[in-house]
Design an enzyme around this catalytic site. Structure first.
Site, PDB file in Angstrom:
ATOM      1  N   ASN A  88     -49.580  73.990  22.714  1.00 52.38           N
ATOM      2  CA  ASN A  88     -50.697  73.787  23.642  1.00 52.38           C
ATOM      3  C   ASN A  88     -51.311  75.118  24.040  1.00 52.38           C
ATOM      4  O   ASN A  88     -50.612  76.141  24.110  1.00 52.38           O
ATOM      5  CB  ASN A  88     -50.217  73.038  24.901  1.00 52.38           C
ATOM      6  CG  ASN A  88     -49.627  71.688  24.563  1.00 52.38           C
ATOM      7  OD1 ASN A  88     -49.913  71.127  23.502  1.00 52.38           O
ATOM      8  ND2 ASN A  88     -48.775  71.173  25.433  1.00 52.38           N
ATOM      9  N   HIS A 105     -50.029  78.791  19.281  1.00 54.06           N
ATOM     10  CA  HIS A 105     -51.416  78.587  18.845  1.00 54.06           C
ATOM     11  C   HIS A 105     -52.417  79.242  19.785  1.00 54.06           C
ATOM     12  O   HIS A 105     -53.593  78.868  19.801  1.00 54.06           O
ATOM     13  CB  HIS A 105     -51.712  77.084  18.706  1.00 54.06           C
ATOM     14  CG  HIS A 105     -51.001  76.474  17.545  1.00 54.06           C
ATOM     15  ND1 HIS A 105     -50.775  75.125  17.437  1.00 54.06           N
ATOM     16  CD2 HIS A 105     -50.429  77.025  16.451  1.00 54.06           C
ATOM     17  CE1 HIS A 105     -50.108  74.878  16.314  1.00 54.06           C
ATOM     18  NE2 HIS A 105     -49.870  76.012  15.701  1.00 54.06           N
ATOM     19  N   CYS A 132     -64.944  94.569  25.412  1.00 48.32           N
ATOM     20  CA  CYS A 132     -63.484  94.702  25.295  1.00 48.32           C
ATOM     21  C   CYS A 132     -63.036  95.965  26.034  1.00 48.32           C
ATOM     22  O   CYS A 132     -63.604  97.053  25.803  1.00 48.32           O
ATOM     23  CB  CYS A 132     -63.118  94.822  23.809  1.00 48.32           C
ATOM     24  SG  CYS A 132     -61.399  95.300  23.542  1.00 48.32           S
TER      25      CYS A 132
HETATM   26  C1  BV8 Z   1     -50.764  77.954   8.879  1.00 55.42           C
HETATM   27  C2  BV8 Z   1     -55.106  75.244  18.451  1.00 55.42           C
HETATM   28  C3  BV8 Z   1     -49.971  79.555   7.291  1.00 55.42           C
HETATM   29  C4  BV8 Z   1     -56.551  74.887  18.440  1.00 55.42           C
HETATM   30  C5  BV8 Z   1     -54.163  73.931  16.658  1.00 55.42           C
HETATM   31  C6  BV8 Z   1     -51.235  70.403   3.785  1.00 55.42           C
HETATM   32  C7  BV8 Z   1     -49.915  70.104   4.059  1.00 55.42           C
HETATM   33  C8  BV8 Z   1     -49.205  70.789   5.038  1.00 55.42           C
HETATM   34  C9  BV8 Z   1     -49.815  71.798   5.775  1.00 55.42           C
HETATM   35  C10 BV8 Z   1     -51.128  72.076   5.510  1.00 55.42           C
HETATM   36  C11 BV8 Z   1     -51.845  71.400   4.528  1.00 55.42           C
HETATM   37  N1  BV8 Z   1     -53.096  71.908   4.511  1.00 55.42           N
HETATM   38  C12 BV8 Z   1     -53.197  72.878   5.445  1.00 55.42           C
HETATM   39  C13 BV8 Z   1     -52.008  73.002   6.047  1.00 55.42           C
HETATM   40  C14 BV8 Z   1     -51.654  73.957   7.118  1.00 55.42           C
HETATM   41  C15 BV8 Z   1     -52.238  73.495   8.430  1.00 55.42           C
HETATM   42  C16 BV8 Z   1     -51.828  72.083   8.753  1.00 55.42           C
HETATM   43  O1  BV8 Z   1     -50.697  71.842   9.148  1.00 55.42           O
HETATM   44  N2  BV8 Z   1     -52.773  71.131   8.577  1.00 55.42           N
HETATM   45  C17 BV8 Z   1     -52.462  69.737   8.885  1.00 55.42           C
HETATM   46  C18 BV8 Z   1     -53.698  69.052   9.470  1.00 55.42           C
HETATM   47  C19 BV8 Z   1     -51.993  69.061   7.597  1.00 55.42           C
HETATM   48  N3  BV8 Z   1     -51.703  74.399   9.432  1.00 55.42           N
HETATM   49  C20 BV8 Z   1     -52.320  75.560   9.706  1.00 55.42           C
HETATM   50  O2  BV8 Z   1     -53.381  75.902   9.238  1.00 55.42           O
HETATM   51  C21 BV8 Z   1     -51.563  76.496  10.635  1.00 55.42           C
HETATM   52  N4  BV8 Z   1     -51.462  77.796  10.019  1.00 55.42           N
HETATM   53  O3  BV8 Z   1     -50.233  77.045   8.271  1.00 55.42           O
HETATM   54  O4  BV8 Z   1     -50.761  79.283   8.458  1.00 55.42           O
HETATM   55  C22 BV8 Z   1     -48.698  80.156   7.724  1.00 55.42           C
HETATM   56  C23 BV8 Z   1     -47.710  79.363   8.308  1.00 55.42           C
HETATM   57  C24 BV8 Z   1     -46.523  79.954   8.691  1.00 55.42           C
HETATM   58  C25 BV8 Z   1     -46.328  81.312   8.528  1.00 55.42           C
HETATM   59  C26 BV8 Z   1     -47.336  82.104   7.955  1.00 55.42           C
HETATM   60  C27 BV8 Z   1     -48.529  81.518   7.549  1.00 55.42           C
HETATM   61  C28 BV8 Z   1     -52.278  76.683  11.957  1.00 55.42           C
HETATM   62  C29 BV8 Z   1     -52.396  75.352  12.648  1.00 55.42           C
HETATM   63  C30 BV8 Z   1     -52.875  75.572  14.079  1.00 55.42           C
HETATM   64  C31 BV8 Z   1     -54.133  74.784  14.363  1.00 55.42           C
HETATM   65  N5  BV8 Z   1     -54.436  74.874  15.792  1.00 55.42           N
HETATM   66  N6  BV8 Z   1     -54.383  74.087  17.966  1.00 55.42           N
HETATM   67  C32 BV8 Z   1     -56.921  74.021  19.616  1.00 55.42           C
HETATM   68  O5  BV8 Z   1     -56.047  73.671  20.445  1.00 55.42           O
HETATM   69  O6  BV8 Z   1     -58.123  73.723  19.698  1.00 55.42           O
HETATM   70  S1  BV8 Z   1     -53.469  72.491  16.127  1.00 55.42           S
HETATM   71  C33 BV8 Z   1     -53.385  71.340  17.380  1.00 55.42           C
HETATM   72  O7  BV8 Z   1     -52.972  70.097  16.800  1.00 55.42           O
HETATM   73  C34 BV8 Z   1     -52.279  71.592  18.383  1.00 55.42           C
HETATM   74  O8  BV8 Z   1     -52.132  72.940  18.714  1.00 55.42           O
HETATM   75  C35 BV8 Z   1     -51.033  71.048  17.737  1.00 55.42           C
HETATM   76  O9  BV8 Z   1     -50.378  72.051  17.002  1.00 55.42           O
HETATM   77  C36 BV8 Z   1     -51.563  70.125  16.705  1.00 55.42           C
HETATM   78  C37 BV8 Z   1     -50.915  68.781  16.800  1.00 55.42           C
HETATM   79  O10 BV8 Z   1     -51.292  68.236  18.002  1.00 55.42           O
HETATM   80  P1  BV8 Z   1     -50.206  67.630  19.008  1.00 55.42           P
HETATM   81  O11 BV8 Z   1     -49.918  68.660  20.025  1.00 55.42           O
HETATM   82  O12 BV8 Z   1     -49.042  67.049  18.293  1.00 55.42           O
HETATM   83  O13 BV8 Z   1     -51.095  66.497  19.635  1.00 55.42           O
HETATM   84  P2  BV8 Z   1     -51.442  65.093  18.975  1.00 55.42           P
HETATM   85  O14 BV8 Z   1     -52.599  64.510  19.718  1.00 55.42           O
HETATM   86  O15 BV8 Z   1     -51.512  65.204  17.490  1.00 55.42           O
HETATM   87  O16 BV8 Z   1     -50.149  64.245  19.315  1.00 55.42           O
HETATM   88  C38 BV8 Z   1     -49.837  64.007  20.678  1.00 55.42           C
HETATM   89  C39 BV8 Z   1     -48.481  63.333  20.667  1.00 55.42           C
HETATM   90  O17 BV8 Z   1     -48.075  63.137  22.013  1.00 55.42           O
HETATM   91  C40 BV8 Z   1     -48.512  61.966  19.998  1.00 55.42           C
HETATM   92  O18 BV8 Z   1     -47.388  61.844  19.154  1.00 55.42           O
HETATM   93  C41 BV8 Z   1     -48.405  60.997  21.177  1.00 55.42           C
HETATM   94  O19 BV8 Z   1     -47.663  59.843  20.841  1.00 55.42           O
HETATM   95  C42 BV8 Z   1     -47.660  61.824  22.188  1.00 55.42           C
HETATM   96  N7  BV8 Z   1     -47.950  61.472  23.586  1.00 55.42           N
HETATM   97  C43 BV8 Z   1     -49.138  61.078  24.115  1.00 55.42           C
HETATM   98  N8  BV8 Z   1     -48.982  60.862  25.448  1.00 55.42           N
HETATM   99  C44 BV8 Z   1     -47.670  61.144  25.737  1.00 55.42           C
HETATM  100  C45 BV8 Z   1     -47.019  61.537  24.555  1.00 55.42           C
HETATM  101  N9  BV8 Z   1     -45.710  61.866  24.520  1.00 55.42           N
HETATM  102  C46 BV8 Z   1     -45.024  61.805  25.688  1.00 55.42           C
HETATM  103  N10 BV8 Z   1     -45.577  61.436  26.858  1.00 55.42           N
HETATM  104  C47 BV8 Z   1     -46.895  61.105  26.921  1.00 55.42           C
HETATM  105  N11 BV8 Z   1     -47.428  60.739  28.098  1.00 55.42           N
END
Ligand code: BV8
Length: 224
Positions: A88, A105, A132
């Protein structure tokens, strides 16, 4: 006992911060590639700036919930043996009392200088940002890790996962890597893994234990 906790948008949902993928999630308002990629920022910086300025301004209207406070209590008990890694970009863990929080992130309350790469605390609109303080460049961007960018402090996170006795994943869909891979990484190195989420996430089957319900109920119970 060493504990690593990973949190996602679900831990802030009950505070009124929209999640990304639930019905009224942020992504519903915007296509990911339109706002959360470096290309989007190059192509339409004002749209991306506004997306983050809105979310930064909204922080004033939300408060930490019982889940954030329970994690702060856990930190009081475990001290340096607890690390909270959050996906977050809000400041609710800190406002809930946690001090050992790693924002993999980035953070809404921080700006990144495109000149020197320096990070500075910033709580206003980025369009009003002064030059900056380090290099005088006025080219600032949100200090947020976009898709295709490298998350912050991965070495520190992996080192903590290497040592972890317990890995807990709270309020995340397990949709985004590398965070979604932490459960497997920790489990293979001997950690006991638990998922606390509203419903089973994409990686639920990878956890030793999975409990489903609202974080404000599950996290205080788990910490107790
Ligand atoms: C990277 C900041 C290389 C921005 C975010 C194909 C396959 C695998 C991976 C990839 C692929 N193609 C590309 C990739 C890599 C890619 C990726 O994973 N893509 C996905 C879409 C497939 N990743 C990247 O690009 C990352 N970088 O890989 O670099 C590297 C890696 C390692 C080392 C060196 C180099 C960078 C990704 C970062 C993107 N930025 N956020 C912003 O905030 O605007 S991502 C953003 O979505 C969040 O930060 C978080 O990480 C992500 C997921 O969101 P969640 O937090 O899980 O939220 P979501 O809504 O999805 O889910 C909420 C959950 O809460 C649900 O399950 C729900 O049931 C639950 N919930 C709801 N209410 C409650 C609850 N639980 C409890 N109580 C409640 N009340």
């Amino acid at each position: 006992m060493k504990v690593v906790v990973l949190t996602g948008a679900g831990v802030s949902a009950e505070s009124g911060v929209p999640t990304f993928r639930d019905a009224d999630g942020l992504w519903e308002g915007h296509r990911v590639e339109d706002v959360a990629t470096p290309e989007a920022y190059e192509y339409q910086p004002s749209v991306v700036q506004a997306f983050y300025d809105e979310r930064r301004a909204a922080l004033a209207g939300v408060e930490p919930n019982a889940a954030h406070r329970a994690l702060a209590e856990l930190e009081a008990a475990l001290g340096d043996d607890l690390l909270v890694v959050t996906q977050n970009i809000d400041d609710l863990h800190e406002r809930g009392g946690s001090s050992r929080v790693l924002h993999m992130h980035g953070e809404l309350r921080s700006a990144l200088c495109r000149g020197c790469g320096g990070r500075s605390v910033w709580t206003g609109d980025l369009s009003d940002y002064p030059p900056c303080p380090r290099c005088g460049v006025t080219e600032l961007r949100p200090d947020v890790v976009w898709f295709g960018e490298i998350p912050y402090e991965m070495d520190r996170i992996l080192a903590a996962l290497d040592e972890a006795d317990v890995f807990a994943s709270i309020g995340t869909s397990g949709a985004v890597y590398p965070a979604a891979g932490f459960v497997q990484y920790a489990g293979e190195r001997g950690a006991r893994t638990v998922e606390l989420n509203l419903e089973p996430s994409a990686g639920s089957h990878l956890f030793d234990d999975a409990r489903h319900g609202p974080a404000s109920v599950l996290v205080p119970e788990w910490v107790a």
